[in-house]
Design a protein around this motif. Structure first.
Motif, mmCIF file in Angstrom:
data_model
loop_
_atom_site.group_PDB
_atom_site.id
_atom_site.type_symbol
_atom_site.label_atom_id
_atom_site.label_comp_id
_atom_site.label_asym_id
_atom_site.label_seq_id
_atom_site.Cartn_x
_atom_site.Cartn_y
_atom_site.Cartn_z
ATOM 1 N N PRO A 27 -10.960 28.775 22.388
ATOM 2 C CA PRO A 27 -12.255 28.239 21.955
ATOM 3 C C PRO A 27 -12.664 28.626 20.532
ATOM 4 O O PRO A 27 -12.602 29.788 20.145
ATOM 5 N N ALA A 28 -13.065 27.630 19.769
ATOM 6 C CA ALA A 28 -13.581 27.832 18.422
ATOM 7 C C ALA A 28 -14.817 26.961 18.277
ATOM 8 O O ALA A 28 -14.992 25.991 19.004
ATOM 9 N N ARG A 29 -15.674 27.325 17.336
ATOM 10 C CA ARG A 29 -16.915 26.578 17.211
ATOM 11 C C ARG A 29 -17.231 26.286 15.756
ATOM 12 O O ARG A 29 -17.045 27.126 14.890
ATOM 13 N N VAL A 39 -17.312 22.301 19.710
ATOM 14 C CA VAL A 39 -16.523 23.338 20.368
ATOM 15 C C VAL A 39 -15.126 22.770 20.599
ATOM 16 O O VAL A 39 -14.967 21.725 21.227
ATOM 17 N N PHE A 91 -15.655 19.190 22.182
ATOM 18 C CA PHE A 91 -16.940 18.835 22.781
ATOM 19 C C PHE A 91 -17.994 18.877 21.675
ATOM 20 O O PHE A 91 -18.168 19.894 21.013
ATOM 21 N N GLU A 101 -16.454 29.340 13.387
ATOM 22 C CA GLU A 101 -16.014 30.535 14.085
ATOM 23 C C GLU A 101 -14.594 30.259 14.570
ATOM 24 O O GLU A 101 -14.380 29.347 15.369
#
Lengths: 506, 506
Positions: free
Chosen positions: A386-388, A406, A413, A488
């Motif tokens: 997961p990265a944002r 995300v 998403f 992130e």
């Protein structure tokens, strides 16, 4: 659920069409003739909520600058309304109602629903001046099956079968009626199309159009748009579509999957222009939702249209094994509305500030103007854990809305949390304050995203138009003026950032 | 996206099944035999996240009290996993693998997917002790088409065609494969069913079952459940279903509409029990979502099953003109788990306190116990102008989650805002914090609602089972203990409020 006007309500979107006064909903009568794009629309000019619609009218030569005109079709009485419909150019005078002295391009026929309590019929009206003044046909209605919910005719000329073809919603039966006519006056039933996908409460606003392939303008598919509400996956009203074939009698969908024309909450009643100059498919949607359209902040008028879009179809991968022939939506080119900018050609990828050990601010810009309108592009790298990426859109009062991206092994998403922006707001609606979200499968190494912000409308396009996501948002105390992109644990490029400004009316 | 355990994580749901340790996902092998309901499940007992699943095992005699057992099927090596599948009772020894001394009810056969990197096959295993100890078939696999994504077999006995029938997902081709066998060992292809509705990224966990009509147990329809993810309308994974006919070779859906078995975000991989004692359809779902299942608060174990449900089909009105034959879901009867209560039989309709001039608190109860589990019913009156009912579910620390019911002329919109409960929480996930929402059309004068709260699972059923809505929520610092119902501009009845408690294990 009290509604109090925000301070910035006076400011209209720079490039999205809004009515001069009153409540607007569906686009109607989209027709191009003599260098002019006509946009009619459902208008209640007596009030700021839906009720007693007639046809408002605007025109444009570039699809970005709009000129308001007098109402084009007025209701004959208080207990009748002019509901949605379409226009065609009857250049060959198939109706026989035009004088030979009327230029062929000036022969505009409107086909619309006359609504009275418990009864909806299809009526027509004629304009001999290219779409400004209409006279109802003296023998209306032209199509009446005695039903209460039978509306929103859209007519095209089907050359192969040498006839006019109307699609019209049999709303509560979840069917699209197909009717044929030689003259726009006499209509006979061709077929009923029973849809697939979502039914919801009712069908409205069908629109049949031939759409070229993305990579080959000569190849075309038939696309049937269909508006549905309530019952949208995200709540309220939305626009579904089918891809298939039309033989002059029957529309056959290639398959039975749910296809959503725009995955946001604010793109309804989509219609396409009749007679576009290059023969391609241009359309527009209403940038609102029946869940809350009567209650969003407003002063003199309420609601906007989306930007006009150009449609094509393209095979879009769903996973490594399967592709889907999908509607591709691209906003009209905005370059004439861009303010010159020193950094528009720059690509930002390196963190310029750390807001936490793991979060980089990679781009920040304070807009020079106060139009509240700008566009930008992102390339977000696909990653498996997961990265944002967060895009913060803030006004000078510190109010902001965020777009969140995300990315993980399941795809990307995208969401806009409209609940969060309520904090401190004078405006509140329990059906508006959700976090709208959409998803793009992980079928590419980089996700391309194009976002247009225009006062209270946000239109987002991903994977070169394969996914559209239109949502309104209402910031209190001023329009957005600062764009901040942070990330992130991924690599994102920010580029093509432009401020947008209203164009001088033609 | 840091995950820190909440203080109340140690407290398990009172009535929802949870694994003793490790990460649980899909229910598997649901079979009833000799008075015992078997529940196997995907279990990674090495870790609290998904990976290397084997089959956990639990049994119940009442579908509410569960007893943990040793793992039923173990992976033969670290690079193989026992993926999802089903069990049948091979009472007539069609496989020829059982000794005549084995009681006919003890002859359990598991059919499951053996997963290795890049290859999935259907394997079987035999149990001669009624489902506790399984021995893999010596000539596995029994079905191998050489594919990487071909999984989740569910088998039933089809009496009419005198054969075993398997449904199995051709995941990335968006097809359900139908296979037939006389003996569970030799399988031949019958047909492929191409779905309708949502495709998303992939198909998983098909389940074919005959379901009786709500008002006539003798009449039945075939229902095909199909799990899909990502690509759920609300994001992540969800369970779709089709209603139709099965003739022993082909499944034919009655129509092509999207039907969602549960409109919440946390009801996936639904399966039904083979061989239920009354011949009716009982099933269960996994109360989580692949968007965030690996990251929700957890200590010794992670995730719960839904309550078992009894399924029927019934014509449900979509509007005044059209009905849809729909899956009806009712939770298993909870009466044996109810604490006696003085006010359970009372109906509350009058405001007992005003929290604003227009908002009435009509019901408030502080639970006597600390199980975090209770149920209640609401009858909400249909109104045409917007009204709201709010159910506040709070813990002693003042943390709460709300269920919101907004009623207007378009129907009833139900939502749970999981974003709001984050405030002050140590736990945060950008794909969890949305406001989940669903919609019920305005086809009745009173909306009936039944809600079950069980520590972190909320199951909601509306319109006598026509709509189900399952969502998890995680309150910080203690389980819910206070129920408050308030209303604005409508008439609501609150009744059948019961505290629920865990039952002594059998």
């Amino acid at each position: 659920m009290t509604v109090i006007a925000n301070r910035n309500e006076g400011q209209r979107p720079a490039l999205h069409f809004t009515p001069k006064i009153g409540f607007m909903n569906d686009p109607n009568g989209l027709v191009y003739s003599k260098g002019v794009w006509h946009l009619y629309y459902q208008l209640n000019d007596r009030n700021l909520v839906a009720g007693h619609p007639e046809w408002g009218h605007a025109t444009s030569t570039d699809l970005l600058t709009w000129k308001w005109h007098e109402k084009a079709i007025k209701a004959p009485s208080d207990h009748e309304s002019i509901f949605s419909g379409c226009c065609v150019v009857d250049c060959n005078n198939t109706s026989g109602e035009f004088d030979e002295s009327t230029g062929s391009d000036d022969r505009i026929v409107a086909i619309y629903t006359l609504h009275t309590q418990g009864h909806q019929t299809q009526d027509i009206a004629f304009s001999s001046d290219g779409g400004y003044i209409f006279t109802p046909y003296k023998h209306n209605p032209v199509l009446d099956i005695g039903w209460a919910d039978f509306r929103d005719p859209k007519v095209l000329w089907h050359a192969l079968s040498n006839q006019w073809v109307m699609v019209v919603a049999k709303c509560h039966q979840f069917k699209v009626g197909f009717y044929g006519s030689p003259d726009l006056v006499h209509w006979h039933h061709l077929s009923d199309f029973e849809g697939a996908g979502v039914r919801g409460y009712q069908y409205e606003m069908p629109n049949l159009v031939e759409v070229p392939f993305d990579d080959d303008n000569q190849r075309k598919k038939w696309v049937l748009f269909l508006s549905i509400g309530p019952g949208a996956p995200l709540g309220g009203s939305f626009t579904q579509y089918y891809v298939g074939e039309f033989d002059g009698t029957n529309f056959t969908s290639d398959d039975n999957y749910l296809r959503t024309a725009d995955l946001g909450k604010d793109w309804y009643a989509a219609q396409t222009w009749f007679n576009s100059p290059d023969g391609k498919a241009y359309g527009i949607g209403w940038a609102s939702n029946w869940q809350y359209c009567n209650r969003v902040p407003a002063e003199r008028y309420r609601s906007a249209m989306s930007l006009p879009r150009k449609f094509t179809v393209r095979e879009v991968p769903l996973n490594a094994n399967t592709k889907s022939l999908s509607l591709i939506s691209r906003p009209i080119d905005l370059s004439i509305a861009r303010l010159p900018s020193n950094d528009a050609a720059m690509v930002y990828t390196n963190g310029s500030a750390k807001i936490s050990p793991s979060i980089d601010v990679i781009y920040q810009r304070h807009m020079q103007g106060s139009t509240g309108a700008f566009e930008f592009k992102l390339n977000i790298k696909s990653v498996t854990s997961p990265a944002r990426v967060t895009v913060d859109i803030a006004n000078p009062s510190g109010r902001s809305v965020q777009l969140n991206f995300v990315v993980d092994d399941q795809g990307m998403f995208i969401s806009m949390d409209r609940g969060r922006i309520r904090t401190g707001s004078s405006w509140d609606h329990p059906l508006f304050d959700d976090k709208v979200c959409m998803w793009v499968p992980s079928t590419q190494t980089v996700y391309d995203v194009h976002v247009i912000i225009d006062v209270y409308v946000c239109e987002l396009f991903a994977i070169d138009g394969a996914y559209a996501f239109t949502n309104t948002f209402f910031l209190q105390d001023g329009v957005a003026s600062t764009l901040t992109v942070s990330q992130e644990v991924t690599d994102t490029e920010v580029f093509d950032v432009y401020e947008l400004c209203p164009l001088a009316s033609a």
